[in-house]
Scaffold this active site. Structure first.
Site, PDB file in Angstrom:
ATOM      1  N   ASP A  51       0.927  -0.929   0.111  1.00  0.00           N
ATOM      2  CA  ASP A  51       0.002   0.071   0.028  1.00  0.00           C
ATOM      3  C   ASP A  51       0.630   1.134  -0.368  1.00  0.00           C
ATOM      4  O   ASP A  51       0.416   2.182  -0.838  1.00  0.00           O
ATOM      5  CB  ASP A  51      -0.989   0.052   1.278  1.00  0.00           C
ATOM      6  CG  ASP A  51      -1.933  -0.399   1.445  1.00  0.00           C
ATOM      7  OD1 ASP A  51      -2.795  -1.089   0.453  1.00  0.00           O
ATOM      8  OD2 ASP A  51      -3.138  -1.186   1.572  1.00  0.00           O
ATOM      9  N   ASN A 123      -4.823   8.736   0.358  1.00  0.00           N
ATOM     10  CA  ASN A 123      -5.603   8.148   1.834  1.00  0.00           C
ATOM     11  C   ASN A 123      -6.016   9.603   2.944  1.00  0.00           C
ATOM     12  O   ASN A 123      -6.516   8.992   3.017  1.00  0.00           O
ATOM     13  CB  ASN A 123      -3.990   7.317   2.309  1.00  0.00           C
ATOM     14  CG  ASN A 123      -4.463   6.509   2.856  1.00  0.00           C
ATOM     15  OD1 ASN A 123      -4.471   5.286   2.496  1.00  0.00           O
ATOM     16  ND2 ASN A 123      -3.900   6.309   3.759  1.00  0.00           N
ATOM     17  N   GLU A 124      -5.234  10.716   2.745  1.00  0.00           N
ATOM     18  CA  GLU A 124      -5.338  11.015   4.004  1.00  0.00           C
ATOM     19  C   GLU A 124      -4.773  11.834   4.229  1.00  0.00           C
ATOM     20  O   GLU A 124      -3.070  12.432   3.313  1.00  0.00           O
ATOM     21  CB  GLU A 124      -5.191  10.576   5.938  1.00  0.00           C
ATOM     22  CG  GLU A 124      -3.636  10.250   6.071  1.00  0.00           C
ATOM     23  CD  GLU A 124      -3.225   8.562   6.148  1.00  0.00           C
ATOM     24  OE1 GLU A 124      -4.514   8.255   6.825  1.00  0.00           O
ATOM     25  OE2 GLU A 124      -2.209   8.413   6.718  1.00  0.00           O
ATOM     26  N   ASP A 152      -3.709  16.816  20.010  1.00  0.00           N
ATOM     27  CA  ASP A 152      -1.752  17.066  18.880  1.00  0.00           C
ATOM     28  C   ASP A 152      -2.624  16.999  17.202  1.00  0.00           C
ATOM     29  O   ASP A 152      -1.453  17.289  17.063  1.00  0.00           O
ATOM     30  CB  ASP A 152      -1.843  15.509  19.459  1.00  0.00           C
ATOM     31  CG  ASP A 152      -1.502  15.586  20.781  1.00  0.00           C
ATOM     32  OD1 ASP A 152      -1.292  16.448  21.136  1.00  0.00           O
ATOM     33  OD2 ASP A 152      -1.309  14.372  21.027  1.00  0.00           O
ATOM     34  N   THR A 163      -9.411   3.527   6.830  1.00  0.00           N
ATOM     35  CA  THR A 163      -8.983   1.789   7.591  1.00  0.00           C
ATOM     36  C   THR A 163      -7.409   2.157   7.663  1.00  0.00           C
ATOM     37  O   THR A 163      -7.352   1.410   9.305  1.00  0.00           O
ATOM     38  CB  THR A 163      -8.788   0.910   6.153  1.00  0.00           C
ATOM     39  OG1 THR A 163      -7.780   1.386   5.521  1.00  0.00           O
ATOM     40  CG2 THR A 163     -10.316   0.751   5.918  1.00  0.00           C
ATOM     41  N   GLY A 164      -7.221   3.232   7.695  1.00  0.00           N
ATOM     42  CA  GLY A 164      -5.184   3.900   8.263  1.00  0.00           C
ATOM     43  C   GLY A 164      -5.654   4.795   9.674  1.00  0.00           C
ATOM     44  O   GLY A 164      -6.359   4.066  10.903  1.00  0.00           O
ATOM     45  N   ASN A 166      -6.533   7.121  10.479  1.00  0.00           N
ATOM     46  CA  ASN A 166      -8.450   7.085  11.076  1.00  0.00           C
ATOM     47  C   ASN A 166      -8.563   6.416  11.889  1.00  0.00           C
ATOM     48  O   ASN A 166      -8.863   6.567  13.312  1.00  0.00           O
ATOM     49  CB  ASN A 166      -9.355   7.551   9.879  1.00  0.00           C
ATOM     50  CG  ASN A 166     -10.308   7.694  10.012  1.00  0.00           C
ATOM     51  OD1 ASN A 166     -11.144   8.643  10.577  1.00  0.00           O
ATOM     52  ND2 ASN A 166     -11.515   6.799   9.975  1.00  0.00           N
ATOM     53  N   LYS A 167      -8.488   5.082  11.136  1.00  0.00           N
ATOM     54  CA  LYS A 167      -9.540   4.103  11.968  1.00  0.00           C
ATOM     55  C   LYS A 167      -8.589   3.884  14.156  1.00  0.00           C
ATOM     56  O   LYS A 167      -8.828   3.328  14.416  1.00  0.00           O
ATOM     57  CB  LYS A 167      -9.076   2.508  11.540  1.00  0.00           C
ATOM     58  CG  LYS A 167      -9.471   0.812  12.503  1.00  0.00           C
ATOM     59  CD  LYS A 167      -9.453   0.163  11.251  1.00  0.00           C
ATOM     60  CE  LYS A 167     -10.251  -0.751  12.309  1.00  0.00           C
ATOM     61  NZ  LYS A 167      -9.653  -1.172  12.955  1.00  0.00           N
ATOM     62  N   SER A 168      -7.058   4.474  13.416  1.00  0.00           N
ATOM     63  CA  SER A 168      -6.693   4.282  15.158  1.00  0.00           C
ATOM     64  C   SER A 168      -6.890   5.480  16.086  1.00  0.00           C
ATOM     65  O   SER A 168      -6.639   4.989  16.875  1.00  0.00           O
ATOM     66  CB  SER A 168      -4.817   4.753  14.807  1.00  0.00           C
ATOM     67  OG  SER A 168      -4.051   5.374  14.017  1.00  0.00           O
TER      68      SER A 168
END
Length: 266
Positions: A51, A123-124, A152, A163-164, A166-168
């Site tokens: 990825d 992605n972000e 932060d 899923t990256g 953001n998910k965490s």
């Protein structure tokens, strides 16, 4: 097939990859593909390496709207963007040659920093503090003040990027068929003096988001696009929106986005 027979491989050159790619390149040539050294003349752009490499390939080749992207993973790697691996390269060739492929269209976000250069993100986007002190951001939706954030930082993700990072940060995973983007907080402050929404929220394609940095002793935040940091010392504001730009990827049949999410996390 004539309109998509120029293939470009994007990868970090090392002896191991070169050795594994050599027979694949020969296989592509045997199937009447032209292997080109310049990505601008390619119709199919293939990343090799998972990825992270796929994101770099899309960014470094300029989010081409007239090309198909495909990703090859190494053995044992899981991926959300790459449907193929080094051992199934023939499946990719067969799909492209015989029009049996399915094409995904992943939405991206459009970002502008300080009224300057425009960037796209598959992605972000993140804006984060670079010192041990909270960052303060005024958040505007369609030019109307929504909240003042202290914490932060913030993550603005596409559906596939959900899923990256953001998910965490406890954001939701979003179906990429929905043209939208999600905003999630990174360690926000919520007490009697300061208040934020305290949860992620999703904006539709037609809305705009603006993050204005408030000088509060933390005047040098860092902004990143996908997996690359933006090299500027002073960041005042970041504007985010969506247009009709998409990333078109080659998809194996019977391998949906949610199939890959299941394999990645369940």
């Amino acid at each position: 097939m004539s309109n998509r027979n120029n293939m470009f491989f994007y990868y970090h050159k090392d002896d191991e990859i070169e050795e594994k790619l050599a027979p694949l390149i020969e296989l592509a040539k045997e199937n009447n593909f032209n292997i080109v050294e310049d990505d601008e003349s390619a119709n199919v752009i293939v990343s090799v390496g998972g990825d992270g490499m796929f994101l770099q390939a899309v960014r470094q080749t300029g989010f081409r709207q007239d090309a198909l992207y495909a990703g090859l993973t190494r053995e044992g790697e899981s991926s959300l963007y790459c449907d193929f691996n080094l051992d199934s390269f023939d499946e990719l060739l067969h799909s492209v040659l015989h029009d049996e492929m399915e094409v995904r269209k992943f939405p991206v976000i459009k970002t502008t920093v300080n009224d300057g250069r425009t960037f796209y993100c598959l992605n972000e986007l993140t804006i984060r503090s670079t010192i041990v002190k909270t960052i303060v951001l005024d958040v505007y939706i369609d030019d109307q003040h929504f909240e003042t954030f202290r914490g932060d930082g913030m993550v603005v993700s596409t559906p596939t990027g959900s899923t990256g990072y953001n998910k965490s940060n406890k954001g939701a995973i979003v179906d990429p068929l929905i043209p939208c983007y999600q905003i999630s907080e990174i360690s926000s402050m919520n007490n009697n003096n300061f208040r934020t929404l305290g949860s992620s929220f999703i904006l539709s394609k037609g809305r705009t988001l603006k993050l204005v940095e408030i000088e509060d002793g933390n005047d040098h935040p860092i902004v990143s696009f996908d997996n690359e940091a933006y090299p500027i010392r002073k960041i005042d504001k970041v504007e985010i929106s969506m247009d009709d730009t998409v990333v078109k990827t080659v998809k194996l049949k019977n391998n949906s986005y949610w199939n890959r999410v299941q394999r990645m996390f369940l």
